[in-house]
Design a protein around this motif. Sequence first.
Motif, PDB file in Angstrom:
ATOM      1  N   VAL A   1      -9.251  13.541 -10.970  1.00  0.00           N
ATOM      2  CA  VAL A   1      -9.791  12.934  -9.767  1.00  0.00           C
ATOM      3  C   VAL A   1      -8.961  11.713  -9.384  1.00  0.00           C
ATOM      4  N   PRO A   2      -8.429  11.719  -8.166  1.00  0.00           N
ATOM      5  CA  PRO A   2      -7.603  10.589  -7.746  1.00  0.00           C
ATOM      6  C   PRO A   2      -8.456   9.382  -7.353  1.00  0.00           C
ATOM      7  N   ARG A   3      -8.439   8.351  -8.171  1.00  0.00           N
ATOM      8  CA  ARG A   3      -9.249   7.173  -7.873  1.00  0.00           C
ATOM      9  C   ARG A   3      -8.410   6.037  -7.301  1.00  0.00           C
ATOM     10  N   ASP A   4      -7.653   5.411  -8.173  1.00  0.00           N
ATOM     11  CA  ASP A   4      -6.836   4.293  -7.691  1.00  0.00           C
ATOM     12  C   ASP A   4      -5.658   4.773  -6.864  1.00  0.00           C
ATOM     13  N   ILE A   5      -5.479   6.066  -6.825  1.00  0.00           N
ATOM     14  CA  ILE A   5      -4.365   6.615  -6.052  1.00  0.00           C
ATOM     15  C   ILE A   5      -4.506   6.242  -4.571  1.00  0.00           C
ATOM     16  N   HIS A   6      -5.736   6.200  -4.122  1.00  0.00           N
ATOM     17  CA  HIS A   6      -5.938   5.838  -2.721  1.00  0.00           C
ATOM     18  C   HIS A   6      -5.410   4.424  -2.449  1.00  0.00           C
ATOM     19  N   ALA A   7      -5.687   3.524  -3.362  1.00  0.00           N
ATOM     20  CA  ALA A   7      -5.199   2.143  -3.214  1.00  0.00           C
ATOM     21  C   ALA A   7      -3.673   2.129  -3.176  1.00  0.00           C
ATOM     22  N   GLU A   8      -3.074   2.937  -4.045  1.00  0.00           N
ATOM     23  CA  GLU A   8      -1.614   3.010  -4.074  1.00  0.00           C
ATOM     24  C   GLU A   8      -1.068   3.492  -2.733  1.00  0.00           C
ATOM     25  N   HIS A   9      -1.706   4.529  -2.229  1.00  0.00           N
ATOM     26  CA  HIS A   9      -1.253   5.073  -0.950  1.00  0.00           C
ATOM     27  C   HIS A   9      -1.392   4.042   0.169  1.00  0.00           C
ATOM     28  N   ARG A  10      -2.521   3.326   0.127  1.00  0.00           N
ATOM     29  CA  ARG A  10      -2.742   2.318   1.169  1.00  0.00           C
ATOM     30  C   ARG A  10      -1.659   1.233   1.126  1.00  0.00           C
ATOM     31  N   ALA A  11      -1.378   0.760  -0.064  1.00  0.00           N
ATOM     32  CA  ALA A  11      -0.361  -0.291  -0.213  1.00  0.00           C
ATOM     33  C   ALA A  11       1.008   0.209   0.258  1.00  0.00           C
ATOM     34  N   LEU A  12       1.317   1.434  -0.150  1.00  0.00           N
ATOM     35  CA  LEU A  12       2.588   2.039   0.227  1.00  0.00           C
ATOM     36  C   LEU A  12       2.690   2.147   1.743  1.00  0.00           C
ATOM     37  N   HIS A  13       1.635   2.622   2.329  1.00  0.00           N
ATOM     38  CA  HIS A  13       1.542   2.826   3.761  1.00  0.00           C
ATOM     39  C   HIS A  13       1.720   1.502   4.514  1.00  0.00           C
ATOM     40  N   GLU A  14       1.088   0.471   4.021  1.00  0.00           N
ATOM     41  CA  GLU A  14       1.171  -0.835   4.688  1.00  0.00           C
ATOM     42  C   GLU A  14       2.559  -1.457   4.541  1.00  0.00           C
ATOM     43  N   ALA A  15       3.112  -1.335   3.355  1.00  0.00           N
ATOM     44  CA  ALA A  15       4.455  -1.885   3.142  1.00  0.00           C
ATOM     45  C   ALA A  15       5.459  -1.203   4.066  1.00  0.00           C
ATOM     46  N   ALA A  16       5.282   0.105   4.238  1.00  0.00           N
ATOM     47  CA  ALA A  16       6.187   0.851   5.104  1.00  0.00           C
ATOM     48  C   ALA A  16       6.062   0.390   6.553  1.00  0.00           C
ATOM     49  N   LEU A  17       4.819   0.239   7.010  1.00  0.00           N
ATOM     50  CA  LEU A  17       4.607  -0.195   8.395  1.00  0.00           C
ATOM     51  C   LEU A  17       5.117  -1.614   8.606  1.00  0.00           C
ATOM     52  N   ALA A  18       5.020  -2.427   7.566  1.00  0.00           N
ATOM     53  CA  ALA A  18       5.521  -3.814   7.650  1.00  0.00           C
ATOM     54  C   ALA A  18       7.036  -3.861   7.516  1.00  0.00           C
ATOM     55  N   ARG A  19       7.630  -2.691   7.322  1.00  0.00           N
ATOM     56  CA  ARG A  19       9.099  -2.562   7.161  1.00  0.00           C
ATOM     57  C   ARG A  19       9.608  -3.362   5.975  1.00  0.00           C
ATOM     58  N   ASP A  20       8.763  -3.528   4.996  1.00  0.00           N
ATOM     59  CA  ASP A  20       9.194  -4.204   3.769  1.00  0.00           C
ATOM     60  C   ASP A  20       9.820  -3.163   2.845  1.00  0.00           C
ATOM     61  N   VAL A  21      11.103  -2.946   3.053  1.00  0.00           N
ATOM     62  CA  VAL A  21      11.799  -1.866   2.347  1.00  0.00           C
ATOM     63  C   VAL A  21      11.669  -1.981   0.839  1.00  0.00           C
ATOM     64  N   GLU A  22      11.985  -3.154   0.327  1.00  0.00           N
ATOM     65  CA  GLU A  22      12.020  -3.303  -1.133  1.00  0.00           C
ATOM     66  C   GLU A  22      10.650  -3.102  -1.762  1.00  0.00           C
ATOM     67  N   LEU A  23       9.640  -3.685  -1.132  1.00  0.00           N
ATOM     68  CA  LEU A  23       8.283  -3.521  -1.665  1.00  0.00           C
ATOM     69  C   LEU A  23       7.868  -2.054  -1.631  1.00  0.00           C
ATOM     70  N   ALA A  24       8.120  -1.423  -0.510  1.00  0.00           N
ATOM     71  CA  ALA A  24       7.746  -0.014  -0.366  1.00  0.00           C
ATOM     72  C   ALA A  24       8.435   0.848  -1.422  1.00  0.00           C
ATOM     73  N   CYS A  25       9.718   0.613  -1.628  1.00  0.00           N
ATOM     74  CA  CYS A  25      10.460   1.380  -2.626  1.00  0.00           C
ATOM     75  C   CYS A  25       9.891   1.143  -4.019  1.00  0.00           C
ATOM     76  N   LEU A  26       9.579  -0.105  -4.289  1.00  0.00           N
ATOM     77  CA  LEU A  26       8.997  -0.440  -5.589  1.00  0.00           C
ATOM     78  C   LEU A  26       7.672   0.282  -5.787  1.00  0.00           C
ATOM     79  N   LEU A  27       6.831   0.219  -4.766  1.00  0.00           N
ATOM     80  CA  LEU A  27       5.531   0.874  -4.840  1.00  0.00           C
ATOM     81  C   LEU A  27       5.683   2.387  -4.971  1.00  0.00           C
ATOM     82  N   GLY A  28       6.618   2.941  -4.187  1.00  0.00           N
ATOM     83  CA  GLY A  28       6.869   4.376  -4.259  1.00  0.00           C
ATOM     84  C   GLY A  28       7.330   4.788  -5.643  1.00  0.00           C
ATOM     85  N   SER A  29       8.199   3.981  -6.186  1.00  0.00           N
ATOM     86  CA  SER A  29       8.710   4.245  -7.526  1.00  0.00           C
ATOM     87  C   SER A  29       7.586   4.230  -8.558  1.00  0.00           C
ATOM     88  N   ARG A  30       6.779   3.192  -8.482  1.00  0.00           N
ATOM     89  CA  ARG A  30       5.652   3.076  -9.421  1.00  0.00           C
ATOM     90  C   ARG A  30       4.674   4.229  -9.244  1.00  0.00           C
TER      91      ARG A  30
END
Lengths: 242, 242
Positions: free
Chosen positions: B191-220
């Motif tokens: 069951v995906p629980r904290d995965i939703h939080a991960e997706h949200r953070a990833l999604h927001e970093a991408a929209l904020a065009r924060d490349v490095e953060l998004a890549c880090l989050l994607g990697s994690r």
Amino acid sequence: MDSSLNTAEAMDAPKVVAARSIVEAAYGAIRHDILNGVLAPGTKLRFEMLRQRYRVGASTLREALTRLVGEALVTSEEQRGFRVAPISLEDFADLTAMRKMLEVEAMRQSIRLGDDVWEAGLVAAFHRLTKVEEKLLEHADAHQDEWEARNREFHLAMIAACPSRWLKHMHAILYQQAERYRRIALVNPVVPRDIHAEHRALHEAALARDVELACLLGSRHIDRTVAVLNRVLAKVEGVRAS
Amino acid sequence: MDSSLNTAEAMDAPKVVAARSIVEAAYGAIRHDILNGVLAPGTKLRFEMLRQRYRVGASTLREALTRLVGEALVTSEEQRGFRVAPISLEDFADLTAMRKMLEVEAMRQSIRLGDDVWEAGLVAAFHRLTKVEEKLLEHADAHQDEWEARNREFHLAMIAACPSRWLKHMHAILYQQAERYRRIALVNPVVPRDIHAEHRALHEAALARDVELACLLGSRHIDRTVAVLNRVLAKVEGVRAS
DNA sequence: GTTCCAAAAAATCTCGAAATTATAGTTGAC
DNA sequence: GTCAACTATAATTTCGAGATTTTTTGGAAC
């Protein structure tokens, strides 16, 4: 699959693969003709024409083509047959950027993990490449095919110790694609002059286990090859059109 | 090929592809069965058995299988037929390392170059994913298939603006392979629980065009998926054997 | 019990004719 | 003159029987 250090299998890729099946033979023949531009990019591949040319049945031919589609040397459009995959400067740039990324990563891993056997293979490959380059300086444009083969072997030997099957698999596909562009541009044969020096430096950095230097040199090596090819390709007919 | 934002084509990959040719239909059906473990890893694929199962001629079947070989879902041994590609923890690790490298690079490019259309597609995909995740919290293990699809679409939307065809092509192959492991492990549904939080953070970093953060989050994000899967896969029968 | 060989069985691989689908050509209506 | 529908042609796609190769089986020799 795992025999990149084997001398005897050096000529596996180019032409006659001692095909065990007819599909394999047809696949090899068609691939050869595409890579060497005998079947020009964008060409419609009609069945009757191919069946005559390669002497195979329809289904057999179809299977060979499907295999080539998997390597992106051929494209297929549902119910409309097959074509030789088109080429373009844009695709070449994309392709090369991708290859550079993978090859550098593969080198990094290979140099870190390579053992004595890997070193031996690399030294041998470099030696064979050197020999051909010497011959190339005398007899000019003969041996061009052989140089291609040795060059490929050298680069394969460099990354041979990379443990990642997927990385090597994808690199192989990209290298093959690049080879296609290289041979098409080879209508006006580019004599490799300073390339030997680049190979030597690369080879030495690898043996010295200087990962960063080797990666840098490898990266530059690809960049220069691309620079040269871009200049040639820009002149060649059909690269832009198809 | 270029329709990763199209809602209507969301179910393209999973099952019924509205096949225009019989080969396509057979290919899709076999692929589906391999991805979902109906045809277990390592299984010998005998022609008579497959011809009955999918109701196609020998050559047609052969072409479908050849296509699957190109995607490394099937292996072939000359004159000895085909097998479902084996799986292993080792392969999964390799596969994932490779996918991580490509996906992060694709994200980097996509976030840098994405325009308004890309943003819209990403927001839409995230929204659809969120909706399914809410449903998933209630009805437990139903909708698991749908979540897989939405999850895939979200990640595809993320890298949709990456201009490199080759990068996206190779990523697609790797993602499909990973999907295979995921579904096999899904015998005990995670069951995906904290995965939703991960997706949200990833999604927001991408929209904020924060490349490095998004890549880090994607990697994690990938790392965690792997950590979970590794635990599950280690228990599953057959992952080590074949 | 093991190893070899030959023959039978089973499987894969190959082929080209027949079915299906796309394309070009033609006629007729507007 | 343009467009649409229809026909004729040409191309791709599909099928399953037969050829080829691998695997299994049985039996004889050691």
